[in-house]
Design an enzyme around this catalytic site. Structure first.
Site, PDB file in Angstrom:
ATOM      1  CG  HIS A  19     -26.949  24.728 -10.117  1.00 27.92           C
ATOM      2  ND1 HIS A  19     -25.944  23.819  -9.944  1.00 27.92           N
ATOM      3  CD2 HIS A  19     -26.921  25.530  -9.028  1.00 27.92           C
ATOM      4  CE1 HIS A  19     -25.319  24.063  -8.816  1.00 27.92           C
ATOM      5  NE2 HIS A  19     -25.903  25.088  -8.220  1.00 27.92           N
ATOM      6  CG  HIS A  22     -28.526  21.228  -7.034  1.00 25.31           C
ATOM      7  ND1 HIS A  22     -28.840  22.445  -7.595  1.00 25.31           N
ATOM      8  CD2 HIS A  22     -28.075  21.485  -5.789  1.00 25.31           C
ATOM      9  CE1 HIS A  22     -28.606  23.402  -6.712  1.00 25.31           C
ATOM     10  NE2 HIS A  22     -28.131  22.850  -5.602  1.00 25.31           N
ATOM     11  CB  CYS A 127     -21.290  31.937   7.329  1.00 21.03           C
ATOM     12  SG  CYS A 127     -21.712  31.932   5.561  1.00 21.03           S
ATOM     13  CB  CYS A 130     -21.804  27.939   6.217  1.00 18.16           C
ATOM     14  SG  CYS A 130     -20.459  28.309   5.108  1.00 18.16           S
ATOM     15  CB  CYS A 144     -18.119  32.944   4.673  1.00 10.67           C
ATOM     16  SG  CYS A 144     -18.367  31.312   3.935  1.00 10.67           S
ATOM     17  CG  HIS A 147     -21.835  31.073   1.347  1.00 10.52           C
ATOM     18  ND1 HIS A 147     -21.405  30.128   2.247  1.00 10.52           N
ATOM     19  CD2 HIS A 147     -22.747  30.454   0.556  1.00 10.52           C
ATOM     20  CE1 HIS A 147     -22.044  28.995   2.034  1.00 10.52           C
ATOM     21  NE2 HIS A 147     -22.853  29.154   1.020  1.00 10.52           N
ATOM     22  CE  LYS A 296     -20.423  25.728  -5.071  1.00 15.97           C
ATOM     23  NZ  LYS A 296     -21.063  25.969  -3.804  1.00 15.97           N
ATOM     24  CE  LYS A 299     -30.977  32.520  -6.566  1.00 24.25           C
ATOM     25  NZ  LYS A 299     -32.282  32.765  -6.032  1.00 24.25           N
TER      26      LYS A 299
END
Ligand code: MSP
Length: 633
Positions: A19, A22, A127, A130, A144, A147, A296, A299
């Site tokens: 996305h 990146h 996690c 991570c 976490c 996430h 952030k 998905k």
């Protein structure tokens, strides 16, 4: 002597398609690589994919294929994205590559032999996002924070790396090398982690739980922890330990990451390097997040922005420009398509696009389609000095990783060049052959400024730079960009053909823009719309004022005799703003078919058009002599 420059991106997990987050990191790395090549540095640029670990094994299982099939597929998507985004990487690494597996095993064995890896038992909260155990402090509300998932308690026998042994060394290294981790806020964050005792790092996973990884060289029953494997990619890519590239590029290594992976890069990696007897990297450059809808991209939130969609819709260079111009390196930025189109229209279509198209159009017309010849003393000191100042500013912005500032400086130069056109009015000079020398000098200076602009923007917008260089006949330079070339102001080849290209950045009309316009109209209180037929009923004519006198007893009405092809009397309320004398002989605009009205006893056969100013009324006039009685359309 030429310097070296080594730039890396994170190697991306192949559990999801790329996305704009990146794409951003990879484009920043590309801009840096292109810039360093342009200043003559020997440059090596690496990106790639991270393919082992729980996350990937889980994703492959969900997709119903083997991890290898799965990683081949997604890794290819990342690899194919590179040419699509015009990424000039020298190497694409996959952690499933044989040479990488070999390097990881080599380093593990080396650290094991030196006594920094031991076998032990550990229980902790893991996690899966991570791919690491979290410390108590890192867990917020049982989750976490990165996430949003609950970490799982895992207890097992594993191999550990004595990371704690290097804590003091690392604190010292970070403090002594003030920009080892930059910008400063991330250095402080790393030092904050290091305020608590550093635990040893669990660097293995039993094959009974996870098979998808690199087998430890000293125990067949375990695979390597994915972070220990992944970080090593940065030296595999340089053929560590014996490769020439390793010697040349490792001392100047620049890592580029976002803040999500600060801990592995700022803490694990330097201590791993130390234990393996390798010097630390030079800088860790950390940027913020691209958010979408203020969160952030993820998905699960359904707010992923795909780089190829934007590229296809608006063009690659506009996309690259926007990402680099809108994010202050180190801080978060919120992606909005509206802001993107705004920048495209103002900075690219208006400022840069118009500058190029009007300069080329004038140069083709006034200089016979070729770069004109001029004497040395006619070269513009003002534009030349501005170009050199921009080069210096851009250079210092690159040193600080402030790429948005580099673009701001370049745009200042673009605006200075646009102003140079307005101030010199080539279109006026061309009317008198006596100005030929001056005109040619101005056009040469403008073409030279376009060349400097093309070189300056080339790391950011390589395709646009090439198009501009082709239009000004500097085709040879497209393959040989050199920042120092800006200093040579006689570098445009006299007589090179100029060519007009397609518009570099066509303006985008946004739905929102139209809506805003409509809103604006209602804000200025427009009368209801009429169609053309209704408008055509109004007979507007050019009138010449023949006589003018005050209407008795009125302090504002003037009686005008006008010629509109026939003589007419018009009464106009402009007596406070105009004396009768100054009106005589002027051409004005009148509505000629209004029903006559009587004003202070005088019949008026039409109405003069005027509007307000701060100091009273002004009568509408023409900027050229019009045909008296002529119809206004
Ligand atoms: N595989 C690890 C990295 C190993 S490097 C030895 C990993 N992969 S990842 O696919 O999750 O990529 C994380 C990186 O992608 C970030 O550090 C950043 O470079 C980029 N980004 C992913 N999402 C991003 C945003 N929303 N905004 C900006 N950059 C983002 O972590």
């Amino acid at each position: 002597m030429s310097k070296s420059f080594y730039i890396t991106t994170p190697i991306y997990y192949v559990n999801a398609s790329p996305h704009i987050g990146h794409a951003y990191t990879t484009i920043v790395a590309d801009v840096l690589a292109r810039y360093h090549r342009m200043i003559g540095d020997k440059t090596f640029f690496v990106t790639g994919t991270d393919e082992h670990g729980d996350k990937i094994a889980e994703a492959a299982q969900k997709a119903g294929i083997t991890p290898k099939e799965y990683t081949d597929k997604i890794s290819a998507q990342f690899r194919e994205l590179c040419p699509e985004l015009f990424i000039s990487n020298d190497y694409f690494i996959r952690t499933t590559d044989a040479n990488h597996i070999q390097t990881v095993r080599y380093i593990l064995q080396k650290v094991y032999d030196s006594g920094d890896i031991y076998f032990g038992s550990y229980g902790g909260y893991y996690c899966f996002g991570c791919e690491r155990f979290l410390t108590e402090k890192e867990i917020v509300d049982n989750k976490c924070p990165e996430h949003g998932r609950e970490p799982k308690y895992i207890e097992e026998k594993n191999y550990f790396f004595k990371m704690s042994k290097y804590q003091e060394w690392l604190i010292d290294h970070i403090k002594k090398n003030h920009d080892f981790i930059r910008p400063e806020r991330y250095k402080n964050e790393a030092l904050a982690f290091l305020r608590d005792p550093l635990e040893d790092l669990c660097i293995s996973r039993p094959k009974t739980r996870l098979e998808w990884g690199i087998t430890l060289p000293f125990d067949e029953n375990y695979v390597t922890y994915v972070w220990f494997d992944a970080l090593i990619n940065y030296v595999t890519a340089l053929d560590y330990p014996d490769g020439k590239n390793f010697k040349k590029f490792w001392p100047v290594a620049e890592h580029l990451i976002a803040k999500d992976i600060l801990k592995p890069h700022g803490i694990y990696w330097p201590t791993m390097l130390k234990a393996a007897g390798i010097e630390p990297y030079q800088h860790l450059n950390v940027h913020g997040y691209w958010n979408s809808g203020q969160s952030k991209m993820s998905k699960s939130l359904g707010n992923i922005v795909r780089p190829l969609d934007l590229k296809d819709k608006y063009g690659l260079d506009a996309f690259r420009y926007f990402l680099l111009r809108d994010m202050v390196f180190g801080l978060d930025s919120n992606f909005s398509e509206e802001a993107f189109v705004g920048r495209l229209n103002s900075d690219l279509a208006n400022d840069l696009g118009n500058l190029v198209s009007r300069t080329i159009a004038m140069a083709i017309k006034y200089c016979d389609g070729k770069v004109p010849e001029i004497s040395k003393k006619e070269k513009s000191p003002a534009l030349y000095e501005a170009a050199l100042k921009t080069v210096a500013e851009v250079d210092s912005s690159f040193k600080d990783m402030s790429l948005h500032k580099a673009l701001i400086s370049i745009w200042e130069f673009i605006n200075i060049t646009n102003k140079y056109i307005v101030e010199n009015e080539p279109w006026t000079l061309v009317k008198d052959p006596a100005n030929k020398g001056k005109l040619m000098a101005i056009m040469y200076n403008l073409l030279l400024a376009l060349r400097s602009i093309a070189i300056l923007i080339s790391p950011f917008m390589p395709q646009t730079a090439e198009k501009i260089l082709r239009q000004i006949g500097a085709t040879d330079e497209t393959k040989n960009l050199n920042l120092a070339g800006i200093k040579k102001h006689d570098s445009l080849k006299v007589g090179s053909p100029l060519t007009r290209g397609d518009s570099l950045f066509p303006r985008i009309v946004q739905e929102k823009e139209t809506q805003t316009k409509e809103k604006k109209s209602s804000m200025i209180d427009l009368k209801p719309e009429i169609d053309y037929e209704e408008f055509a009923k109004v007979d507007l004519r050019v009138a010449k004022i023949l006589t003018a006198e005050a209407v008795p007893k009125s302090n504002k009405l003037l009686k005008l005799k006008v010629d509109i092809g026939e003589e007419r009397t018009i009464v106009a309320g402009i007596g406070k703003d105009y004396s009768p004398e100054e009106l005589i002989g002027r051409q004005i605009l009148v509505v000629a078919n209004l029903k006559p009205v009587k004003l202070m006893g005088v019949e008026s056969y039409g109405m003069l058009l005027a509007t307000d100013t701060d100091k009273g009324l002004t009568v509408l006039k023409f900027d050229r002599e019009a045909k008296t009685g002529g119809k206004v359309r």
